[in-house]
Design a protein around this motif. Structure first.
Motif, mmCIF file in Angstrom:
data_model
loop_
_atom_site.group_PDB
_atom_site.id
_atom_site.type_symbol
_atom_site.label_atom_id
_atom_site.label_comp_id
_atom_site.label_asym_id
_atom_site.label_seq_id
_atom_site.Cartn_x
_atom_site.Cartn_y
_atom_site.Cartn_z
ATOM 1 N N ALA A 26 0.849 -1.489 0.010
ATOM 2 C CA ALA A 26 -0.096 0.319 0.146
ATOM 3 C C ALA A 26 1.131 1.072 -0.296
ATOM 4 O O ALA A 26 1.343 1.629 0.250
ATOM 5 C CB ALA A 26 -0.929 0.358 0.856
ATOM 6 N N GLN A 29 -0.180 7.186 3.255
ATOM 7 C CA GLN A 29 -1.364 8.514 3.058
ATOM 8 C C GLN A 29 -1.123 9.336 3.835
ATOM 9 O O GLN A 29 -0.900 9.420 4.886
ATOM 10 C CB GLN A 29 -2.577 7.476 3.436
ATOM 11 C CG GLN A 29 -2.491 6.463 2.923
ATOM 12 C CD GLN A 29 -3.122 6.684 1.128
ATOM 13 O OE1 GLN A 29 -3.678 7.634 0.561
ATOM 14 N NE2 GLN A 29 -2.091 5.959 0.509
ATOM 15 N N GLN A 53 -6.273 1.788 5.858
ATOM 16 C CA GLN A 53 -7.044 0.113 5.271
ATOM 17 C C GLN A 53 -7.744 -0.064 6.151
ATOM 18 O O GLN A 53 -8.994 0.048 6.199
ATOM 19 C CB GLN A 53 -6.153 -0.825 4.424
ATOM 20 C CG GLN A 53 -6.489 -2.196 5.003
ATOM 21 C CD GLN A 53 -5.968 -3.451 4.025
ATOM 22 O OE1 GLN A 53 -4.835 -2.592 2.820
ATOM 23 N NE2 GLN A 53 -5.916 -4.604 4.016
ATOM 24 N N TYR A 141 -7.519 2.323 -1.041
ATOM 25 C CA TYR A 141 -7.409 0.566 -0.674
ATOM 26 C C TYR A 141 -8.223 -0.117 -1.495
ATOM 27 O O TYR A 141 -9.097 -1.500 -1.600
ATOM 28 C CB TYR A 141 -7.739 0.460 0.725
ATOM 29 C CG TYR A 141 -6.070 0.759 1.452
ATOM 30 C CD1 TYR A 141 -5.307 0.346 1.287
ATOM 31 C CD2 TYR A 141 -6.828 2.437 2.105
ATOM 32 C CE1 TYR A 141 -4.409 1.031 2.372
ATOM 33 C CE2 TYR A 141 -5.835 3.360 2.338
ATOM 34 C CZ TYR A 141 -5.023 2.372 3.023
ATOM 35 O OH TYR A 141 -3.191 2.979 4.142
ATOM 36 N N ASP A 142 -8.809 0.529 -2.750
ATOM 37 C CA ASP A 142 -9.595 -0.740 -4.495
ATOM 38 C C ASP A 142 -8.506 -1.243 -4.464
ATOM 39 O O ASP A 142 -9.210 -2.723 -4.892
ATOM 40 C CB ASP A 142 -9.905 0.499 -5.009
ATOM 41 C CG ASP A 142 -10.866 1.871 -4.962
ATOM 42 O OD1 ASP A 142 -11.779 1.390 -3.521
ATOM 43 O OD2 ASP A 142 -11.687 2.309 -5.395
ATOM 44 N N ARG A 145 -4.141 -4.774 -0.024
ATOM 45 C CA ARG A 145 -3.077 -4.853 -0.146
ATOM 46 C C ARG A 145 -2.827 -6.447 0.558
ATOM 47 O O ARG A 145 -3.353 -5.872 1.861
ATOM 48 C CB ARG A 145 -2.859 -4.107 0.099
ATOM 49 C CG ARG A 145 -2.851 -2.359 -0.242
ATOM 50 C CD ARG A 145 -2.827 -2.322 -1.576
ATOM 51 N NE ARG A 145 -2.773 -1.172 -2.181
ATOM 52 C CZ ARG A 145 -2.389 -0.317 -3.849
ATOM 53 N NH1 ARG A 145 -1.621 -1.108 -3.673
ATOM 54 N NH2 ARG A 145 -2.750 0.810 -3.243
ATOM 55 N N GLU A 212 -0.765 -1.505 9.657
ATOM 56 C CA GLU A 212 0.126 -0.055 9.010
ATOM 57 C C GLU A 212 -0.291 0.584 10.762
ATOM 58 O O GLU A 212 -0.491 0.425 11.749
ATOM 59 C CB GLU A 212 -1.573 0.071 8.414
ATOM 60 C CG GLU A 212 -2.576 0.267 8.961
ATOM 61 C CD GLU A 212 -4.171 0.417 7.716
ATOM 62 O OE1 GLU A 212 -3.657 0.688 6.657
ATOM 63 O OE2 GLU A 212 -4.915 0.247 8.164
ATOM 64 N N PRO A 254 2.699 1.905 5.796
ATOM 65 C CA PRO A 254 1.752 0.499 5.768
ATOM 66 C C PRO A 254 3.115 -0.524 5.751
ATOM 67 O O PRO A 254 4.239 0.174 5.787
ATOM 68 C CB PRO A 254 1.747 0.283 3.855
ATOM 69 C CG PRO A 254 2.625 1.652 3.775
ATOM 70 C CD PRO A 254 3.065 3.227 3.679
#
Length: 302
Positions: A26, A29, A53, A141-142, A145, A212, A254
């Motif tokens: 991932a 962010q 996530q 997160y489509d 991960r 995470e 991540p």
């Protein structure tokens, strides 16, 4: 993991060595609440959203009397009060809390009202799709991960659901890492603040194999340093990254990225670490989780 001997985490049991798993990691962010427009701006106040996530973090600047309600909330959530106090209603019971408090709000209907207004934070799991949808990075997160397992809440308290709250006015103690509180969905560590820049000879580069970390900067300036592992697949490799941020801001790191954060501000620097669900290793350290008696750990032998 590399910790200075003065770092309480040096006492953690070393993780078993393992070959880094391959596959898409991932992206980190970042949300800089201090220089971006609010995602929600209404009569109750302004709110900024960012997701990892497994979780959604919300910073709100409430107007006096501003109310922030949840109806049919699926699971337990966190309210972090710093300067401002609040009245929280859950299960028909109202409690008036002062600032410098962390509260865990049970599932169902609830509301948080700030009589005098002010800044506060809430943390929800990503099991609340309406909140995920309000995040500017909602689609981050489509693509699945696989380094992060599917979210699973920790056991319900033995005495059932109720609003629980704890003062953050806890004295620093040698051998304990920060001020850690947990519930069924989150572990929140209010780290001891740094006065001035962190010593560059006492950094703490480390990684997490399968969870995470959210780093919420409350005061000052920080540099987050990231290093991606070299797996057998060069498609996984990335250049090192340094992310410089002010306050308030949030950064989601991540797994299994190596990371460490350095306070860089000349004055007071303060940060909170967020984990969803709670961490087993921190929970296993006697005395580290300050409300451990209220929330049982899962039976990992099952």
């Amino acid at each position: 993991m590399a910790y200075d001997k003065s770092d309480a985490r040096a006492a953690l049991a070393p993780a078993a060595a393992a070959k880094p798993s391959t596959g898409l990691i991932a992206e980190s962010q970042l949300a800089t609440f201090y220089d971006t427009a609010a995602d929600v701006d209404d009569t109750n106040g302004k709110s900024w959203f960012v997701r990892g996530q497994n979780f959604v973090l919300v910073q709100s600047e409430a107007q006096p009397g501003g109310t922030f309600a949840r109806k049919d909330q699926a699971d337990e959530y966190v309210v972090l009060l710093l300067e401002a106090g609040a009245a929280i209603i859950a299960d028909g019971v109202i409690k008036v809390l002062q600032g410098n408090t962390i509260a865990f709000v049970p599932p169902g209907d609830s509301s948080v009202t700030l009589p005098e207004g002010g800044r506060f934070f809430r943390m929800f799991t990503s099991q609340s799709p309406d909140l995920v949808a309000q995040c500017p990075n909602a689609d981050a997160y489509d693509v699945p991960r696989t380094h992060i397992p599917e979210f699973q809440a920790w056991p319900t308290p033995k005495d059932g659901w109720k609003l629980r709250h704890y003062s953050l006015d806890v004295a620093k103690e040698p051998g304990r890492f920060g001020r850690i509180f947990r519930c069924t969905t989150f572990m929140v560590n209010i780290l001891d603040p740094w006065d001035g820049p962190r010593d560059t000879t006492k950094m703490s580069p480390h990684h997490h194999d399968e969870f995470e970390q959210g780093s919420l900067v409350l005061e000052g300036m920080y540099s987050h340093h990231l290093r991606w592992p070299w797996t057998t697949d060069m498609a996984d490799w990335r250049d090192d990254v340094e992310v410089k941020v002010g306050a308030p801001s949030a950064f989601v790191i991540p797994p299994p990225v190596v990371h460490t954060s350095r306070a860089t501000g000349a004055g007071r620097n303060a940060m909170v670490d967020i984990f969803c669900p709670p961490r087993q290793d921190f929970s296993a350290k006697s005395g580290w989780v300050l409300n451990a008696d209220d929330y049982p750990m899962p039976d990992i032998s099952e």
